[in-house]
Design an enzyme around this catalytic site. Structure first.
Site: not given
Ligand code: GUN
Length: 283
Positions: A52, A96, A119
């Site tokens: 990422k 995460q 997200d």
């Protein structure tokens, strides 16, 4: 001939498009910023986070990692999220997963500012998706839809079968496919006679997290097969949820693992970050 859907190439194409939008923001003195909160040291998470960061760097998006120790408290994690919510130079934030068991993941995810939730896991964003008005939506399903579209694979009227009902992939992808006029069946690991469903799929999406779950006998001739699985085999190699070589000869189009959905997920995260920066700074 089976069409192999090259997620790495499609991701590069998307990142190239994003460079232009990043340049436009730069003219206004804005550099999109993504913060990733990591708690503990899950080895798989390290690989994802590195990918990422690299993709953000490639297109000029600022990316930073807030690493907390594995024994960080719920309050520590929430404080970190709140601090990032308050920063004007951070437009997107992800926490995460998986989080250590001691942390209430839902409480943490719901604490992320709705406009920075790149997200798309916040209930406000998921609710907008249910109603067909998404703003920030989960990256993997977005990546799957983009791959279907780039390859000009029709969705409307097709029977899409998804194996997996997670809030990250299966459920949001079902909503996106429904919005595009597909007939959608969502199966899970307990579905009785799974093959009876998968054999009727025009578009089959495997997102169950079980290596080689989908075998050739479960696939209709000419089906489009999308493999979301990333499983680490005992020999260290990566394998999807689909028995790739056997299924490839029956499918009209298929995604490989690695190099399929994975790179698209990362590119979509960068896209969501750029979109969040644009929306937080309307011109
Ligand atoms: N861990 C595995 N996939 C994901 C994802 O899409 N988002 C986050 N935040 N963590 C993950």
């Amino acid at each position: 001939m089976t069409l192999v859907l090259d997620g790495a190439a499609m991701a590069r194409e998307l990142l190239n498009e994003l460079r232009g939008r990043v340049a436009q923001l730069a003219q206004r003195g804005i550099r999109p910023g993504l913060a990733t909160v990591v708690v503990g040291d899950n080895p798989a998470s390290k690989v994802y986070v590195r990918n990422k960061m690299r993709s953000c760097g490639d297109v000029g998006v600022h990316a930073e990692v807030r690493q907390l120790p594995g024994d960080a408290s719920q309050a520590d994690v929430l404080q970190t999220v709140e601090a990032l919510n308050a920063r004007t130079d951070i437009h997107g934030m992800i926490v995460q997963l998986p989080l250590p068991r001691a942390i209430d993941a839902q409480r943490v995810l719901q604490a992320i500012a709705v406009k920075k939730d790149v997200d798309g896991f916040n209930w406000a964003n998921l609710g907008a998706l249910v109603d067909g008005h998404p703003s920030l939506a989960p990256c993997t399903p977005l990546g799957v839809m983009r791959m279907l579209d780039r390859a000009r694979l029709p969705v409307e009227g097709r029977h899409a079968v998804i194996i997996g009902r997670s809030s990250i992939v299966g459920k949001p992808l079902a909503l996106m496919l429904i919005a595009r006029g597909a007939t959608v069946t969502v199966c899970n690991s307990k579905t009785r006679d799974l093959a009876a469903f998968t054999r009727s799929a025009d578009i089959l999406v495997a997102a169950a997290g079980r290596a080689k779950l989908v075998t050739a006998d479960m696939v209709q001739d000419g089906a489009v097969v999308i493999d979301v699985g990333i499983n680490r085999l005992p020999d260290g190699k990566l394998a999807g949820d689909v028995d790739y070589e056997a299924v490839k000869s029956k499918a009209s189009a298929i995604t490989p693992v690695p190099g399929g959905v994975g790179p698209m997920t990362v590119a979509m995260l960068v896209a969501n970050t750029v979109s969040a920066a644009e929306r937080l700074n309307p011109s």
